[in-house]
Write a protein that holds these residues in place. Structure first.
Motif, PDB file in Angstrom:
ATOM      1  N   LEU A   4      36.464  23.766 107.939  1.00 20.42           N
ATOM      2  CA  LEU A   4      36.163  22.701 108.882  1.00 20.42           C
ATOM      3  C   LEU A   4      34.654  22.649 109.083  1.00 20.42           C
ATOM      4  CD1 LEU A   4      37.611  20.615 110.653  1.00 20.42           C
ATOM      5  CD2 LEU A   4      37.694  22.328 112.472  1.00 20.42           C
ATOM      6  N   VAL A   5      34.046  21.511 108.727  1.00 19.92           N
ATOM      7  CA  VAL A   5      32.587  21.380 108.801  1.00 19.92           C
ATOM      8  C   VAL A   5      32.230  20.274 109.798  1.00 19.92           C
ATOM      9  CG1 VAL A   5      32.183  22.261 106.481  1.00 19.92           C
ATOM     10  CG2 VAL A   5      32.531  19.807 106.823  1.00 19.92           C
ATOM     11  N   PRO A   6      31.106  20.412 110.500  1.00 18.79           N
ATOM     12  CA  PRO A   6      30.740  19.413 111.510  1.00 18.79           C
ATOM     13  C   PRO A   6      30.115  18.152 110.935  1.00 18.79           C
ATOM     14  CG  PRO A   6      29.135  21.194 111.511  1.00 18.79           C
ATOM     15  CD  PRO A   6      30.224  21.601 110.551  1.00 18.79           C
ATOM     16  N   ARG A 241      45.170  13.722  97.503  1.00 18.23           N
ATOM     17  CA  ARG A 241      45.945  14.030  96.296  1.00 18.23           C
ATOM     18  C   ARG A 241      45.251  13.487  95.048  1.00 18.23           C
ATOM     19  NH1 ARG A 241      50.146  16.767  97.836  1.00 18.23           N
ATOM     20  NH2 ARG A 241      51.336  16.245  99.711  1.00 18.23           N
ATOM     21  N   GLY A 242      44.559  12.370  95.181  1.00 21.60           N
ATOM     22  CA  GLY A 242      43.812  11.847  94.039  1.00 21.60           C
ATOM     23  C   GLY A 242      42.693  12.771  93.631  1.00 21.60           C
ATOM     24  N   ALA A 243      41.966  13.300  94.605  1.00 19.27           N
ATOM     25  CA  ALA A 243      40.896  14.243  94.304  1.00 19.27           C
ATOM     26  C   ALA A 243      41.452  15.506  93.652  1.00 19.27           C
ATOM     27  CB  ALA A 243      40.142  14.602  95.587  1.00 19.27           C
ATOM     28  N   GLN A 244      42.561  16.008  94.175  1.00 17.08           N
ATOM     29  CA  GLN A 244      43.173  17.197  93.575  1.00 17.08           C
ATOM     30  C   GLN A 244      43.576  16.934  92.131  1.00 17.08           C
ATOM     31  OE1 GLN A 244      45.023  19.221  97.673  1.00 17.08           O
ATOM     32  NE2 GLN A 244      46.399  18.580  96.053  1.00 17.08           N
ATOM     33  N   ALA A 245      44.136  15.762  91.864  1.00 20.35           N
ATOM     34  CA  ALA A 245      44.553  15.434  90.498  1.00 20.35           C
ATOM     35  C   ALA A 245      43.365  15.314  89.557  1.00 20.35           C
ATOM     36  CB  ALA A 245      45.358  14.135  90.492  1.00 20.35           C
ATOM     37  N   GLU A 246      42.220  14.845  90.097  1.00 20.62           N
ATOM     38  CA  GLU A 246      41.014  14.697  89.280  1.00 20.62           C
ATOM     39  C   GLU A 246      40.215  15.994  89.176  1.00 20.62           C
ATOM     40  OE1 GLU A 246      39.768  11.863  87.605  1.00 20.62           O
ATOM     41  OE2 GLU A 246      41.784  11.093  87.985  1.00 20.62           O
ATOM     42  N   GLY A 247      40.620  17.007  89.924  1.00 19.96           N
ATOM     43  CA  GLY A 247      39.925  18.292  89.885  1.00 19.96           C
ATOM     44  C   GLY A 247      38.572  18.270  90.570  1.00 19.96           C
ATOM     45  N   ILE A 248      38.431  17.445  91.622  1.00 18.36           N
ATOM     46  CA  ILE A 248      37.171  17.386  92.349  1.00 18.36           C
ATOM     47  C   ILE A 248      37.379  17.821  93.793  1.00 18.36           C
ATOM     48  CG2 ILE A 248      36.181  15.601  90.873  1.00 18.36           C
ATOM     49  CD1 ILE A 248      36.891  13.520  92.880  1.00 18.36           C
ATOM     50  N   ASP A 249      36.317  18.330  94.414  1.00 23.26           N
ATOM     51  CA  ASP A 249      36.380  18.760  95.803  1.00 23.26           C
ATOM     52  C   ASP A 249      36.602  17.558  96.712  1.00 23.26           C
ATOM     53  OD1 ASP A 249      35.914  21.345  94.987  1.00 23.26           O
ATOM     54  OD2 ASP A 249      33.805  21.366  95.579  1.00 23.26           O
ATOM     55  N   ALA A 250      37.173  17.832  97.890  1.00 25.18           N
ATOM     56  CA  ALA A 250      37.462  16.749  98.820  1.00 25.18           C
ATOM     57  C   ALA A 250      37.158  17.158 100.252  1.00 25.18           C
ATOM     58  CB  ALA A 250      38.927  16.322  98.715  1.00 25.18           C
ATOM     59  N   VAL A 251      36.776  16.144 101.036  1.00 23.14           N
ATOM     60  CA  VAL A 251      36.663  16.266 102.484  1.00 23.14           C
ATOM     61  C   VAL A 251      37.772  15.416 103.100  1.00 23.14           C
ATOM     62  CG1 VAL A 251      35.275  15.838 104.541  1.00 23.14           C
ATOM     63  CG2 VAL A 251      34.156  16.550 102.427  1.00 23.14           C
ATOM     64  N   PRO A 285      42.412  20.458 100.513  1.00 23.49           N
ATOM     65  CA  PRO A 285      41.028  19.976 100.453  1.00 23.49           C
ATOM     66  C   PRO A 285      40.065  21.117 100.745  1.00 23.49           C
ATOM     67  CG  PRO A 285      42.064  19.317 102.508  1.00 23.49           C
ATOM     68  CD  PRO A 285      43.144  19.902 101.660  1.00 23.49           C
ATOM     69  N   ARG A 286      38.925  21.103 100.078  1.00 25.17           N
ATOM     70  CA  ARG A 286      37.971  22.192 100.301  1.00 25.17           C
ATOM     71  C   ARG A 286      37.393  22.144 101.711  1.00 25.17           C
ATOM     72  NH1 ARG A 286      33.253  24.351  96.162  1.00 25.17           N
ATOM     73  NH2 ARG A 286      32.558  26.062  97.497  1.00 25.17           N
ATOM     74  N   TYR A 287      37.234  20.894 102.237  1.00 29.21           N
ATOM     75  CA  TYR A 287      36.623  20.731 103.550  1.00 29.21           C
ATOM     76  C   TYR A 287      37.445  19.749 104.385  1.00 29.21           C
ATOM     77  CZ  TYR A 287      32.588  22.252 100.742  1.00 29.21           C
ATOM     78  OH  TYR A 287      31.758  22.923  99.883  1.00 29.21           O
ATOM     79  N   ALA A 288      37.188  19.797 105.697  1.00 36.13           N
ATOM     80  CA  ALA A 288      37.721  18.797 106.617  1.00 36.13           C
ATOM     81  C   ALA A 288      36.680  18.567 107.705  1.00 36.13           C
ATOM     82  CB  ALA A 288      39.036  19.249 107.235  1.00 36.13           C
ATOM     83  N   MET A 289      36.671  17.352 108.252  1.00 35.27           N
ATOM     84  CA  MET A 289      35.828  17.054 109.413  1.00 35.27           C
ATOM     85  C   MET A 289      36.524  15.957 110.224  1.00 35.27           C
ATOM     86  SD  MET A 289      32.565  14.883 107.865  1.00 35.27           S
ATOM     87  CE  MET A 289      32.022  16.224 106.820  1.00 35.27           C
ATOM     88  N   GLY A 290      36.231  15.932 111.520  1.00 36.39           N
ATOM     89  CA  GLY A 290      36.894  14.967 112.388  1.00 36.39           C
ATOM     90  C   GLY A 290      36.512  13.535 112.048  1.00 36.39           C
ATOM     91  N   ARG A 291      35.235  13.278 111.952  1.00 27.19           N
ATOM     92  CA  ARG A 291      34.708  11.973 111.559  1.00 27.19           C
ATOM     93  C   ARG A 291      33.636  12.195 110.497  1.00 27.19           C
ATOM     94  NH1 ARG A 291      38.188   8.305 113.935  1.00 27.19           N
ATOM     95  NH2 ARG A 291      38.076   8.301 116.222  1.00 27.19           N
TER      96      ARG A 291
END
Length: 293
Positions: A4-6, A241-251, A285-291
């Protein structure tokens, strides 16, 4: 484990390119989110490239007109890649025949009128009533503020019996326009497929829109490390899920479609609720943020 990143700036130095979702991340269908705009501008100032990657069922030209009207500065992005663009290529190449029933509102007309130069030599597409159609182009309900997928069950049964293929120009199930949630083409396609109809989809999480985005970057002469691409979105079944399928990091932007799951403050999700829900959904997902900010 999802971190979780700000702010985007905390992780931005590791990435060359952003694939940024629009609805729920950059705007709410009515107004831009100023902090999100500033975050994209800052990413570009440090040398990164931004692709606005949207499941809008219209061409990037129509998307740009809408963003211009909302006041999005052009220094917030490099290129736009829309689900409608990827769908249009398949449509013009005859993926569902040449006589199509267009299921969708009039605002999506540009799919038939704004033809890329490299596809100008394709045989014309003719829009016809359902009973004359060879296939279906679905961009959403005719009246997206009042209709539901069930309103189309009888017509879908007729289409399925005739073996009509549907081109789904927007895999999103729903979207929030301000405080109003409306059905998208994805919900109609989901029903048609459940009834036994054949559906081809072109936006996130499916490969064609990512191919289109890469082609747009190449056309602009933008070079980057393919392992330094970051996707940002609030749609778990599309963006994440699209990012996971493409093998790229996601927020994962938790303050969008799924905000009700993570506490009372959409901008500050409860970490334990978030971790539990992601584990239950098998999302990573590698990261998450509220906004996005």
């Amino acid at each position: 484990m999802t971190q979780l990143v700000p702010t985007l700036s905390e992780i931005a130095p590791a990435y060359d390119v952003l694939y940024c979702d629009l609805w729920g991340c950059l705007h709410n269908g009515k107004a831009l989110f100023p902090e999100a705009v500033a975050a994209l501008q800052a990413f570009r100032r440090r040398g990164g490239a931004v692709v606005l990657l949207t499941n809008a069922p219209r061409t990037r030209h129509a998307v740009k007109r809408r963003l211009d009207a909302m006041g999005l500065p052009e220094d917030a992005y490099d290129v736009i890649a829309a689900s409608g663009d990827a769908t249009q290529v398949a449509m013009l190449q005859g993926a569902a025949g040449r006589k199509l029933w267009h299921l969708g509102p009039g605002k999506d007309e540009d799919l038939f009128t704004l033809i890329p130069d490299w596809l100008q030599d394709q045989p014309p597409i003719t829009r016809v009533p359902l009973d004359e159609a060879e296939g279906i182009l679905c961009t959403g309900p005719f009246d997206e503020f009042t209709e539901t997928p069930e309103d189309y069950r009888a017509r879908f049964l007729s289409a399925k019996v005739r073996g009509l293929r549907m081109l789904n120009a927007n895999p999103d199930l729903v979207v929030d326009v301000g405080d109003t949630r409306i059905y998208c083409a994805g919900a109609l396609a989901q029903l048609y497929e459940a009834m036994g109809g054949e559906v081809l989809s072109f936006g996130k999480p499916y490969p064609p829109i990512y191919d289109f985005a890469r082609n747009q970057l190449a056309a602009r002469g933008i070079t980057y490390d393919p392992d330094a691409v970051l996707a940002i979105g609030d749609g778990v079944r599309t963006d994440i899920r699209g990012a996971q399928a493409e093998g790229i990091d996601a927020v994962f932007v938790t303050g969008g479609l799924e905000s009700h799951r993570f506490g009372a403050d959409p901008a500050n999700p409860d970490p334990q609720s978030l971790a539990d829900w992601l584990a239950a959904e098998d999302l990573h997902p590698r990261y998450a943020m509220g906004r996005l900010r």
